[in-house]
Design an enzyme around this catalytic site. Sequence first.
Site, short mmCIF file in Angstrom:
data_model
loop_
_atom_site.label_atom_id
_atom_site.label_comp_id
_atom_site.label_asym_id
_atom_site.label_seq_id
_atom_site.Cartn_x
_atom_site.Cartn_y
_atom_site.Cartn_z
N GLU A 150 0.88 -1.17 0.00
CA GLU A 150 0.00 0.00 0.00
C GLU A 150 0.92 1.23 0.00
OE1 GLU A 150 -4.12 -0.30 2.37
OE2 GLU A 150 -2.41 -0.68 3.67
N ASN A 188 -5.78 -2.52 6.86
CA ASN A 188 -6.15 -2.74 8.26
C ASN A 188 -7.51 -2.16 8.64
OD1 ASN A 188 -4.10 -4.39 9.30
ND2 ASN A 188 -2.67 -2.68 9.16
#
Length: 281
Positions: A150, A188
Amino acid sequence: MERIMVIGAGQMGSGIAQVCAQAGYEVTLNDLKAEFVERGLGVIKKNLSRQVDKGKMTAEELDKVLGRITASNDLQDAKSVDLVIEAAVENMDIKTKIFAQLDEIAPEHTILASNTSSLPITEIAAATNRPEKVIGMHFMNPVPVMKLVEIIRGLATADEVYQTIEDITEKIGKVPVEVNDFPGFVANRILMPMINEAIYTLYEGVASKEDIDSVMKLGMNHPMGPLTLADFIGLDTCLYIMETLYEGFGDPKYRPCPLLRKYVKAGWLGKKSGRGFYVYE
Ligand SMILES: NC(=O)c1ccc[n+]([C@@H]2O[C@H](COP(=O)([O-])OP(=O)(O)OC[C@H]3O[C@@H](n4cnc5c(N)ncnc54)[C@H](O)[C@@H]3O)[C@@H](O)[C@H]2O)c1
């Protein structure tokens, strides 16, 4: 871009150093003590030796890759690198201190990246005088195996800095995904509430831990059940990320499960401490 410094030789930092050296970059691997860097180098050597055993790499190549990694215990070594990837502990005070020092030491062109799993890149960037050159590079664990990175744009991250990091990510054989700077980023923000909900399901006595894991493995085709995955990530890390989501959004839907807090307080941190939801030998 030729020289990369990795700060922190733990499970993430050693993996990042390995994949960068394998892609041909000169890597400086930094940690607080020589023995910590040695431990990281030991892990890299073991990983590469396994590839030699499987015939995926020659012994000569292994020596070449290891020869590209230099050990360091001094942040001053940042004065000769083009990119720093910080993978020290998940703590804002420690990260801002490191970034403020790197900003003083590293040349003007050097990009400063953080592998943080949840801390705001914009806040880390604000500790420097070069927020346009600060960016998130969130690798997944184990780094040599997992394809995703990411790439997190802070509020001030420059487009050309983003582009450079995207190119490097591809060069080291990973797949970049562009993400804006919000709590938990994408990975997350989605994963941790699912794990937290699995813990609530156990806490409320809906099913046993084994059955909760079986439902997600057999029913959703997840390679690992959420409670096993939580043990693998570390329950302290899971709690830390849930708290970041809870505080960052101010939304009660992210409240950490009391059972997760209890386990962390008891020192049951998962695989690394020998006990979490499951017991490890
Ligand atoms: N473990 C994961 O699954 C995972 C996944 C993605 C991102 N991350 C992030 O990566 C970072 C590192 O996590 P990890 O699991 O490798 O932790 P780790 O505990 O294995 O390693 C951290 C290393 O950083 C070193 N360190 C601490 N302070 C330092 C400093 N001031 N200068 C240099 N080195 C320092 C420690 O000595 C240790 O060796 C964290 O920000 C974490 O959130 C972790």
